[in-house]
Design a protein around this motif. Structure first.
Motif, PDB file in Angstrom:
ATOM      1  N   ARG A   1      37.849  36.157  74.076  1.00 20.65           N
ATOM      2  CA  ARG A   1      38.252  35.321  72.957  1.00 20.65           C
ATOM      3  C   ARG A   1      37.051  34.544  72.415  1.00 20.65           C
ATOM      4  NH1 ARG A   1      39.521  29.970  72.478  1.00 20.65           N
ATOM      5  NH2 ARG A   1      40.655  29.524  70.574  1.00 20.65           N
ATOM      6  N   GLY A   2      36.171  34.151  73.319  1.00 17.87           N
ATOM      7  CA  GLY A   2      35.009  33.361  72.906  1.00 17.87           C
ATOM      8  C   GLY A   2      35.445  32.066  72.270  1.00 17.87           C
ATOM      9  N   ASP A   3      34.859  31.739  71.115  1.00 21.25           N
ATOM     10  CA  ASP A   3      35.270  30.495  70.454  1.00 21.25           C
ATOM     11  C   ASP A   3      36.443  30.740  69.506  1.00 21.25           C
ATOM     12  OD1 ASP A   3      34.152  31.826  68.346  1.00 21.25           O
ATOM     13  OD2 ASP A   3      32.522  30.400  68.003  1.00 21.25           O
ATOM     14  N   GLY A   4      37.022  31.918  69.578  1.00 17.80           N
ATOM     15  CA  GLY A   4      38.157  32.234  68.727  1.00 17.80           C
ATOM     16  C   GLY A   4      37.744  33.055  67.518  1.00 17.80           C
ATOM     17  N   VAL A   5      36.501  32.829  67.067  1.00 16.75           N
ATOM     18  CA  VAL A   5      35.978  33.576  65.922  1.00 16.75           C
ATOM     19  C   VAL A   5      35.109  34.728  66.411  1.00 16.75           C
ATOM     20  CG1 VAL A   5      34.550  33.427  63.848  1.00 16.75           C
ATOM     21  CG2 VAL A   5      36.073  31.533  64.461  1.00 16.75           C
ATOM     22  N   LYS A   6      34.191  34.382  67.314  1.00 17.91           N
ATOM     23  CA  LYS A   6      33.328  35.409  67.896  1.00 17.91           C
ATOM     24  C   LYS A   6      33.503  35.438  69.405  1.00 17.91           C
ATOM     25  CE  LYS A   6      29.555  35.539  64.592  1.00 17.91           C
ATOM     26  NZ  LYS A   6      28.460  34.692  64.131  1.00 17.91           N
ATOM     27  N   GLY A   7      33.525  36.656  69.940  1.00 19.64           N
ATOM     28  CA  GLY A   7      33.629  36.789  71.387  1.00 19.64           C
ATOM     29  C   GLY A   7      32.520  37.681  71.914  1.00 19.64           C
ATOM     30  N   GLU A   8      32.506  37.871  73.226  1.00 19.38           N
ATOM     31  CA  GLU A   8      31.505  38.740  73.826  1.00 19.38           C
ATOM     32  C   GLU A   8      32.103  40.116  74.092  1.00 19.38           C
ATOM     33  OE1 GLU A   8      28.557  35.802  76.277  1.00 19.38           O
ATOM     34  OE2 GLU A   8      30.540  36.207  77.129  1.00 19.38           O
ATOM     35  N   VAL A   9      31.293  41.125  73.864  1.00 19.58           N
ATOM     36  CA  VAL A   9      31.764  42.492  74.080  1.00 19.58           C
ATOM     37  C   VAL A   9      31.737  42.808  75.569  1.00 19.58           C
ATOM     38  CG1 VAL A   9      31.362  44.926  73.576  1.00 19.58           C
ATOM     39  CG2 VAL A   9      30.940  43.184  71.814  1.00 19.58           C
ATOM     40  N   ILE A  10      32.897  43.115  76.116  1.00 17.21           N
ATOM     41  CA  ILE A  10      33.002  43.378  77.558  1.00 17.21           C
ATOM     42  C   ILE A  10      33.772  44.677  77.782  1.00 17.21           C
ATOM     43  CG2 ILE A  10      32.812  40.988  78.383  1.00 17.21           C
ATOM     44  CD1 ILE A  10      35.984  41.066  78.339  1.00 17.21           C
ATOM     45  N   THR A  11      33.552  45.634  76.898  1.00 16.53           N
ATOM     46  CA  THR A  11      34.327  46.876  76.936  1.00 16.53           C
ATOM     47  C   THR A  11      34.340  47.530  78.316  1.00 16.53           C
ATOM     48  OG1 THR A  11      33.514  47.181  74.692  1.00 16.53           O
ATOM     49  CG2 THR A  11      34.715  49.025  75.684  1.00 16.53           C
ATOM     50  N   GLU A  12      33.167  47.683  78.903  1.00 17.95           N
ATOM     51  CA  GLU A  12      33.103  48.408  80.175  1.00 17.95           C
ATOM     52  C   GLU A  12      33.849  47.665  81.283  1.00 17.95           C
ATOM     53  OE1 GLU A  12      32.293  51.433  80.403  1.00 17.95           O
ATOM     54  OE2 GLU A  12      31.654  51.483  78.302  1.00 17.95           O
ATOM     55  N   ASN A  13      33.812  46.337  81.201  1.00 22.11           N
ATOM     56  CA  ASN A  13      34.520  45.558  82.215  1.00 22.11           C
ATOM     57  C   ASN A  13      36.031  45.678  82.044  1.00 22.11           C
ATOM     58  OD1 ASN A  13      32.022  44.871  83.052  1.00 22.11           O
ATOM     59  ND2 ASN A  13      32.088  42.743  82.330  1.00 22.11           N
ATOM     60  N   ILE A  14      36.458  45.685  80.801  1.00 23.96           N
ATOM     61  CA  ILE A  14      37.895  45.822  80.537  1.00 23.96           C
ATOM     62  C   ILE A  14      38.389  47.206  80.979  1.00 23.96           C
ATOM     63  CG2 ILE A  14      39.581  46.065  78.648  1.00 23.96           C
ATOM     64  CD1 ILE A  14      39.040  43.171  79.314  1.00 23.96           C
ATOM     65  N   ARG A  15      37.532  48.185  80.829  1.00 21.17           N
ATOM     66  CA  ARG A  15      37.918  49.541  81.243  1.00 21.17           C
ATOM     67  C   ARG A  15      38.243  49.625  82.733  1.00 21.17           C
ATOM     68  NH1 ARG A  15      36.218  53.716  77.678  1.00 21.17           N
ATOM     69  NH2 ARG A  15      36.260  55.142  79.440  1.00 21.17           N
ATOM     70  N   THR A  16      37.662  48.703  83.522  1.00 18.75           N
ATOM     71  CA  THR A  16      37.921  48.760  84.966  1.00 18.75           C
ATOM     72  C   THR A  16      39.323  48.262  85.308  1.00 18.75           C
ATOM     73  OG1 THR A  16      37.157  46.512  85.463  1.00 18.75           O
ATOM     74  CG2 THR A  16      35.472  48.240  85.408  1.00 18.75           C
ATOM     75  N   ILE A  17      39.967  47.640  84.338  1.00 17.00           N
ATOM     76  CA  ILE A  17      41.312  47.117  84.610  1.00 17.00           C
ATOM     77  C   ILE A  17      42.324  48.243  84.471  1.00 17.00           C
ATOM     78  CG2 ILE A  17      43.062  45.424  83.908  1.00 17.00           C
ATOM     79  CD1 ILE A  17      40.756  43.732  82.764  1.00 17.00           C
TER      80      ILE A  17
END
Ligand code: JCF
Length: 675
Positions: free
Chosen positions: A141-157
């Motif tokens: 979510r970050g600050d609501g406007v911009k967040g950090e890209v965590i695609t590979e980490n999300i893929r582990t879920i």
């Protein structure tokens, strides 16, 4: 793998992938697996073996492809196409009813609104973007406007679909942003901390921190080691969702393969929302994950759109938070408090922490044994608890957070206030200052004497007592009723007006029921209940002070320890003197214990406006208990009109015909049971 032709390998891989996708779905989304974990493992191992032998057939969407991406240097940032707003908070039913009122007002309707309510996960909000059914990116979510890209980490879920479940081509959303809360289950958290403890790395304070730490790993293989979960709760930009119901959209998401919390309640009234909150408060500890409240949303998307959002949060949703009762913080120092019986209580000075809306900077450590038992040291990170009105206490030390710089606490051998020797009675955990003239003890006794349940002297608070004792104006509570206005005026921040007020408050407390009087004396082990029992039995101070132990002990509800303590108190000459001086200074004991029982006999009351400290019914009960009665309209027979907030025409009428008007506080006083 030469046994297989390329064609049959492709077919085999595809079959395994699609089977595994399906089992994933059954397991994580439907919570209804068809095969055992071992069976699943066997299939995934087979798939990995085939993919390793045929690297040209690898695919990022394969169920085997949840781990394996290379570590990142840093996280990229991305802008959310629709801002991820946070939720407005409420903490009481009244807040939620206000929310419902606001919603109706903003929609300019009096129709009942249908809501969807769900447990509020204590995790981290994320957004996943799917193009043509494939997971493309995921971000925090970050600050609501911009967040950090965590695609590979999300893929582990495992409960995040890499591919959406097969739909007919025209039904497959071409573009879809799904939002959810990533969290770590409590058991997973416990195991993770256990491992970290063994590995000598700092443990996480709570599952939320563990989930956050795990999601922000630059190396996805680290994230993969810490099983995270997700519940999806909404959409960002999305195409092809036609239903106007939030709940129905969640059902569509579920069919597409997203995990939705099964406890979500759909399309319920605001009253049902409040009932559900009660239910959740009861059930929350049985869940396998932490929740910190409930999220309530207007179900209709068109109404949501009409309501819109402020810059921070949508107007169509609110979080109804549980009041947190435990928080972690740090012990800066340990001090000693000397109580009215001389007991030395170690007190932790904390880094201030907000617990359920109250800033806590002190916590009692009870006594030395307790400190040893919990192994509490200065500098420790600790879990602090505040329950109701009780003094905050330290639940436990977060041992893993120790650096080695923590200092053990040693109980002083002398009273830190007066320097007298400290003693510890046999079989007692408490250590006491031996000097009954210790100024700390005197101050504490006076505070107790003036407190609400005792003489209830308005305005005689801690700071003032501090000054009065330090200046020698009060040597004991027996001096209170001899204080003069001129004396008081010489004190800091005490003008003639406040001096006068205090004198009046003291004067007003002079008449007191016997049970309060006994309680005020501050005899060890004699709390409000015991004082009540003693007052019934002994009628006046003379009888009480001359009672022998056997007499006292024979009373139902009073044991030998209390009896002994009472005798001990009256045996001491100092206490007998204090008692005599107190009586001589004009204290008047009301012999009837509940003198106001029928004080309002024959009086008629009318209530108008909103009462704040009680409901109308409670007010009525109080008045009737005191012998009065309540009528609904003002007439010449009315004795009192009780005016609350926004009083109505009854007040005008009362003024006109000259009826006495009182406020709530006055009503409390008139109907107080004892005084
Ligand atoms: O579970 C949550 N923490 C949660 C957060 C659930 C929701 O339905 C949310 C949320 C934050 C924002 N919905 C919005 C709109």
């Amino acid at each position: 793998m030469s046994a297989y032709s390329e064609q049959s390998v492709i077919a085999k891989i595809e079959k395994l992938r699609s089977e595994l996708h399906r089992h994933n779905y059954r397991y994580y989304v439907l919570d209804d697996p068809e095969i055992s974990d071992a069976e699943y493992d066997r299939m995934i191992q087979e798939l990995i073996a085939l993919e390793t032998a045929h690297p040209e057939l690898a695919s990022p969407d394969s169920p085997s492809a949840r781990v394996g991406a290379a570590p990142l240097e840093k996280f990229e940032t991305v802008q959310h196409s629709v801002p991820m707003l946070s939720l407005d908070n409420g903490v009481s039913d009244a807040d939620i009813l206000d929310f419902d009122k606001r919603v109706k007002k903003n929609l300019d309707t009096s129709d009942n609104i249908l809501y969807t309510a769900e447990p509020k996960m204590d995790g981290l909000a994320v957004e996943m973007v799917y193009e043509n059914g494939r997971l493309i990116t995921a971000s925090t979510r970050g600050d609501g406007v911009k967040g950090e890209v965590i695609t590979e980490n999300i893929r582990t879920i495992r409960s995040v679909p890499l591919l959406l479940r097969e739909q007919s081509a025209e039904k497959m959303p071409r573009y879809l942003e799904v939002r959810g809360e990533v969290f770590m289950g409590r058991e997973t958290f416990r195991q993770l901390n256990e491992e970290r403890l063994k590995a000598n790395v700092p443990v996480f304070a709570n599952p939320r921190n563990a989930a956050a730490g795990s999601l922000r790993q630059l190396d996805p293989r680290e994230t993969a080691k810490r099983p995270l979960e997700i519940y999806c709760y909404g959409l960002g930009k999305a195409e092809g969702f036609v239903s106007d119901s939030h709940w129905e959209r969640l059902q569509i998401l579920k069919r597409l393969g997203f995990r939705i919390n099964p406890m979500i309640r759909a399309k319920i009234s605001i009253q049902e929302v409040l009932d559900y909150y009660q239910e959740l408060s009861q059930k929350r500890h049985e869940l396998h994950y932490d929740i910190d409240g409930m999220v309530i949303k207007v179900d209709s998307l068109s109404l949501q759109a009409e309501l819109g959002a402020t810059s921070r949060s949508p107007r169509w949703a609110i979080a109804y938070k549980f009041s947190a009762i435990q928080k972690t913080t740090k012990i800066i120092d340990i001090g000693i408090q000397v109580g009215r019986t001389g007991a030395l209580t170690p007190v932790a000075h904390l880094e201030p922490v907000n617990i359920a809306g109250v800033t806590v900077s002190r916590a009692t450590l009870h006594n030395e044994d307790e400190i040893r038992r919990k192994d509490i040291r200065i500098g420790d990170a600790v879990l602090v608890q505040r329950a109701g009105d009780v003094i905050p206490e330290v639940v436990k030390v977060i041992e893993s957070a120790r650096t080695g710089a923590e200092k053990e606490f040693v109980m002083p051998k002398q009273c830190p206030v007066c320097g007298a020797a400290v003693y510890r009675e046999k079989d007692e955990a408490v250590q006491r200052c031996n000097n009954i003239n210790c100024s700390a003890q005197i101050k504490a006794r006076i505070r107790h004497f003036a407190s609400k349940a005792a003489f209830d002297i308005d305005g005689l608070g801690e700071k003032l007592i501090e000054q009065l004792v330090n200046k020698g104006m009060l040597l004991s509570y027996a001096d209170i009723f001899s204080l003069k206005k001129e004396q008081l005026q010489s004190l800091e921040r005490m003008g003639p007006k406040s001096a006068e007020n205090l004198i009046r408050a003291i004067e007003n407390s002079r008449r007191i029921s016997f049970d309060r009087f006994i309680y005020a004396l501050g005899i060890r082990h004699v709390g409000e209940n015991i004082a009540d029992i003693l007052a019934e039995k002994f009628e006046n101070p003379e009888k009480l002070s001359s009672a022998d132990v056997a007499d006292v002990e024979s009373i139902d509800g009073i044991g030998p320890e209390i009896a002994e303590s009472i005798r001990n108190f009256f045996e001491q000459e100092e206490n007998r003197n204090t008692l005599n001086r107190l009586m001589a200074s004009g204290v008047e004991i009301l012999t009837e214990n509940k003198p106001k029982q029928n004080l309002l006999e024959g009086k008629t009351f009318v209530l108008t406006g909103t009462l704040e400290s009680m409901t109308r019914n409670e007010a009525k009960e109080k008045i009737e208990a005191a012998g009065g009665k309540v009528s609904s309209s003002v007439s010449r027979n009315t004795d009192y009109v009780v005016a609350g907030k926004d009083p109505g025409s009854k007040l005008d009428k009362a003024v006109k015909i000259g009826i006495q008007i009182i406020d709530e506080k006055m009503l409390q006083e008139l109907t107080a049971e004892k005084r």
